[in-house]
Design an enzyme around this catalytic site. Structure first.
Site, PDB file in Angstrom:
ATOM      1  N   LYS A   1     -21.007  29.737 -29.759  1.00  0.00           N
ATOM      2  CA  LYS A   1     -19.690  30.333 -30.529  1.00  0.00           C
ATOM      3  C   LYS A   1     -18.616  29.557 -30.637  1.00  0.00           C
ATOM      4  O   LYS A   1     -18.591  28.627 -31.224  1.00  0.00           O
ATOM      5  CB  LYS A   1     -19.416  31.618 -29.887  1.00  0.00           C
ATOM      6  CG  LYS A   1     -20.475  32.969 -30.309  1.00  0.00           C
ATOM      7  CD  LYS A   1     -20.097  34.430 -30.253  1.00  0.00           C
ATOM      8  CE  LYS A   1     -20.800  35.172 -31.095  1.00  0.00           C
ATOM      9  NZ  LYS A   1     -21.859  35.793 -30.089  1.00  0.00           N
TER      10      LYS A   1
ATOM     11  N   PHE B   1     -27.245  41.890 -25.013  1.00  0.00           N
ATOM     12  CA  PHE B   1     -27.345  41.102 -26.359  1.00  0.00           C
ATOM     13  C   PHE B   1     -27.375  39.618 -26.391  1.00  0.00           C
ATOM     14  O   PHE B   1     -26.552  38.923 -25.834  1.00  0.00           O
ATOM     15  CB  PHE B   1     -26.251  41.597 -27.367  1.00  0.00           C
ATOM     16  CG  PHE B   1     -26.214  41.026 -28.720  1.00  0.00           C
ATOM     17  CD1 PHE B   1     -26.913  41.440 -29.689  1.00  0.00           C
ATOM     18  CD2 PHE B   1     -25.670  39.790 -28.951  1.00  0.00           C
ATOM     19  CE1 PHE B   1     -27.254  40.860 -30.790  1.00  0.00           C
ATOM     20  CE2 PHE B   1     -25.867  39.166 -30.214  1.00  0.00           C
ATOM     21  CZ  PHE B   1     -26.510  39.666 -31.280  1.00  0.00           C
TER      22      PHE B   1
ATOM     23  N   ASP C   1     -25.849  33.781 -19.760  1.00  0.00           N
ATOM     24  CA  ASP C   1     -25.366  33.653 -21.227  1.00  0.00           C
ATOM     25  C   ASP C   1     -23.854  33.958 -21.631  1.00  0.00           C
ATOM     26  O   ASP C   1     -23.276  34.940 -21.472  1.00  0.00           O
ATOM     27  CB  ASP C   1     -26.303  34.883 -22.169  1.00  0.00           C
ATOM     28  CG  ASP C   1     -26.021  34.868 -23.521  1.00  0.00           C
ATOM     29  OD1 ASP C   1     -25.048  34.043 -24.011  1.00  0.00           O
ATOM     30  OD2 ASP C   1     -26.714  35.399 -24.267  1.00  0.00           O
TER      31      ASP C   1
END
Ligand SMILES: *Cc1c(COP(=O)(O)O)cnc(C)c1O
Length: 409
Positions: free
Chosen positions: A264, A150, A235
């Protein structure tokens, strides 16, 4: 649709949810709770009921709701200067970039806003590096990605997702990506060709359900990519910035990738802030005019980001995540066979597979909501737990007791 296990809704909450259903595109299926306040690890709904937040906005709230030090940095900057665009210099970007580069043991930061933009930036940098530095023939660069990944929601990114609900009907998909099984370094080695510019992986797969690769995987990926002159892009948008008990998940194997993708929690739970961090030899391929963002590197985000990096530089939050994570793992192991079929834990981050005999992940999340605990299901049977790193161990114990009760019912 199954019957709801969530608490019955009051009138005020029902009205808000109905309004949303009428006027907001239905791209999410939220749990039926309307939150109006947050403080630390707790949120309060419109009726004044409190809930312990065990999701922390998918790790964007690593420091909890309204951390005083982060709020102070934001308030101070809010009154001075919020946005310049990169047409001019601002007095916050350099300090933020310097601190973040140091935290990453790298030279250069390219600031963006959302996680998906950081991923897109990483892809552009890898391709430009591939053509200009490695000498890949024009238009031939490829990037190796993992099954179950993802990386966000843009058209390029969903094109190399293998989740039908993320991908289907959003094609045509961008070419240039090659899939290999996650956790299998030999598969990466076998997939590399002279046209491979980069390997792009999550060091721990978050959305997939906190999937932790076998020990040695990250080291092997580092060794192979270095040997083959291929960039290693990690990531760490969800796994990084303290979540797993170290600053980055790559630290668990003492590995430093060529590019970190961060987001985030970098925005302190206040605003979107993402970044690509690497050495000048890689990020230096980008020239003025080739990439940018109106909001990327804005002074408000940089002031917040600098405070976040300063907090991480103390190591306090990483230590908390490590200690609480050990406790979390011990407790969750005792749930195995009691409504839980598997648990995967890394620091203060867990994927809990619910026994179908007990119900779906969604049902367990609704029952926990009724007991004052917020979690979110992923992929049907999995509950993801990612509390703010500021949670107290007594609070964590209380939440796990609620889970035990729900699983036993
Ligand atoms: C959340 C996430 C993204 C996308 O971030 P957005 O800010 O939602 O665009 C990318 N990669 C990983 C690993 C993530 O968890």
């Amino acid at each position: 649709m199954s019957t709801s296990h969530a608490p019955a809704l009051d009138e005020a909450s029902s009205r808000v949810i109905l309004d949303e259903a009428q006027h907001v595109a239905h791209n999410y299926h939220p749990l039926p709770v309307v939150i109006s306040r947050g403080e630390g690890s707790w949120v309060t709904d419109v009726q004044g009921k409190r809930y312990l937040d065990l999701l922390a906005a998918y790790s964007a709230l690593n420091f909890g709701h309204g951390h005083p030090a982060i709020l102070a940095a934001a308030r101070e900057q809010l009154d001075r200067l919020t946005l310049t665009s990169r047409a001019y210099h601002n007095d916050q970007l350099g300090a933020f970039a310097g601190a973040l580069a140091t935290l990453c043991r790298k030279d250069v930061v390219l600031p963006m806003n959302t996680g998906a933009e950081a991923v897109e930036t990483g892809i552009k940098v890898a391709r430009a590096w591939g053509y200009r530095t490695k000498g890949i023939p024009d238009g031939q660069a490829s990037i190796i990605v993992a099954d179950g990944n993802f990386h966000g929601r843009t058209t390029t990114i969903v094109g190399f997702s293998d989740d039908p609900s993320a991908r289907d009907d959003f094609g045509p998909y961008a070419p240039g990506f090659v899939h290999v099984p996650y956790g299998d370094a030999a598969a990466i080695e076998a997939a590399i060709t002279p046209h491979t510019a980069a390997v792009l992986i999550e060091p721990i797969q978050g959305e997939a359900g906190v999937v932790v690769p076998p020990t040695g995987y990250l080291r092997a990926v580092r060794e192979i990519t270095t040997r083959e002159n291929v960039l290693f892009i990690a990531d760490e948008i969800q796994s990084g910035l303290g979540r797993v008990g170290t600053t980055f998940a790559c630290d668990r194997e003492e590995v430093v990738p060529d590019l970190y993708l961060l987001g985030k929690a970098l925005g302190g739970g206040i605003l979107p802030l993402s970044a690509v961090v690497g050495d000048r030899a890689v990020l230096g391929v980008i020239q003025p005019g080739e990439h940018g963002s109106t909001f990327g590197g804005n002074p408000l985000a940089c002031a917040v980001g600098l405070r976040v990096v300063e907090m991480l530089a103390t190591g306090e939050f990483q230590r908390r995540a490590a200690a609480l994570g050990e406790h979390l793992e011990e407790k969750l192991q005792s749930f195995l066979g009691n409504g839980v079929t598997a648990v995967r834990v890394a620091g203060l981050w867990a994927g809990i597979d619910i026994d179908p005999a007990v119900g779906t992940g969604r049902e367990v999340a609704e029952k926990l909501l009724a007991r004052g605990v917020l979690v979110k299901d992923t992929h049907g049977q999995t509950i993801r737990v990612a509390p703010p790193l500021v949670i107290r161990s007594t609070e964590l114990d209380w939440a796990l007791e609620q889970l035990r009760v729900v699983l036993a019912a």
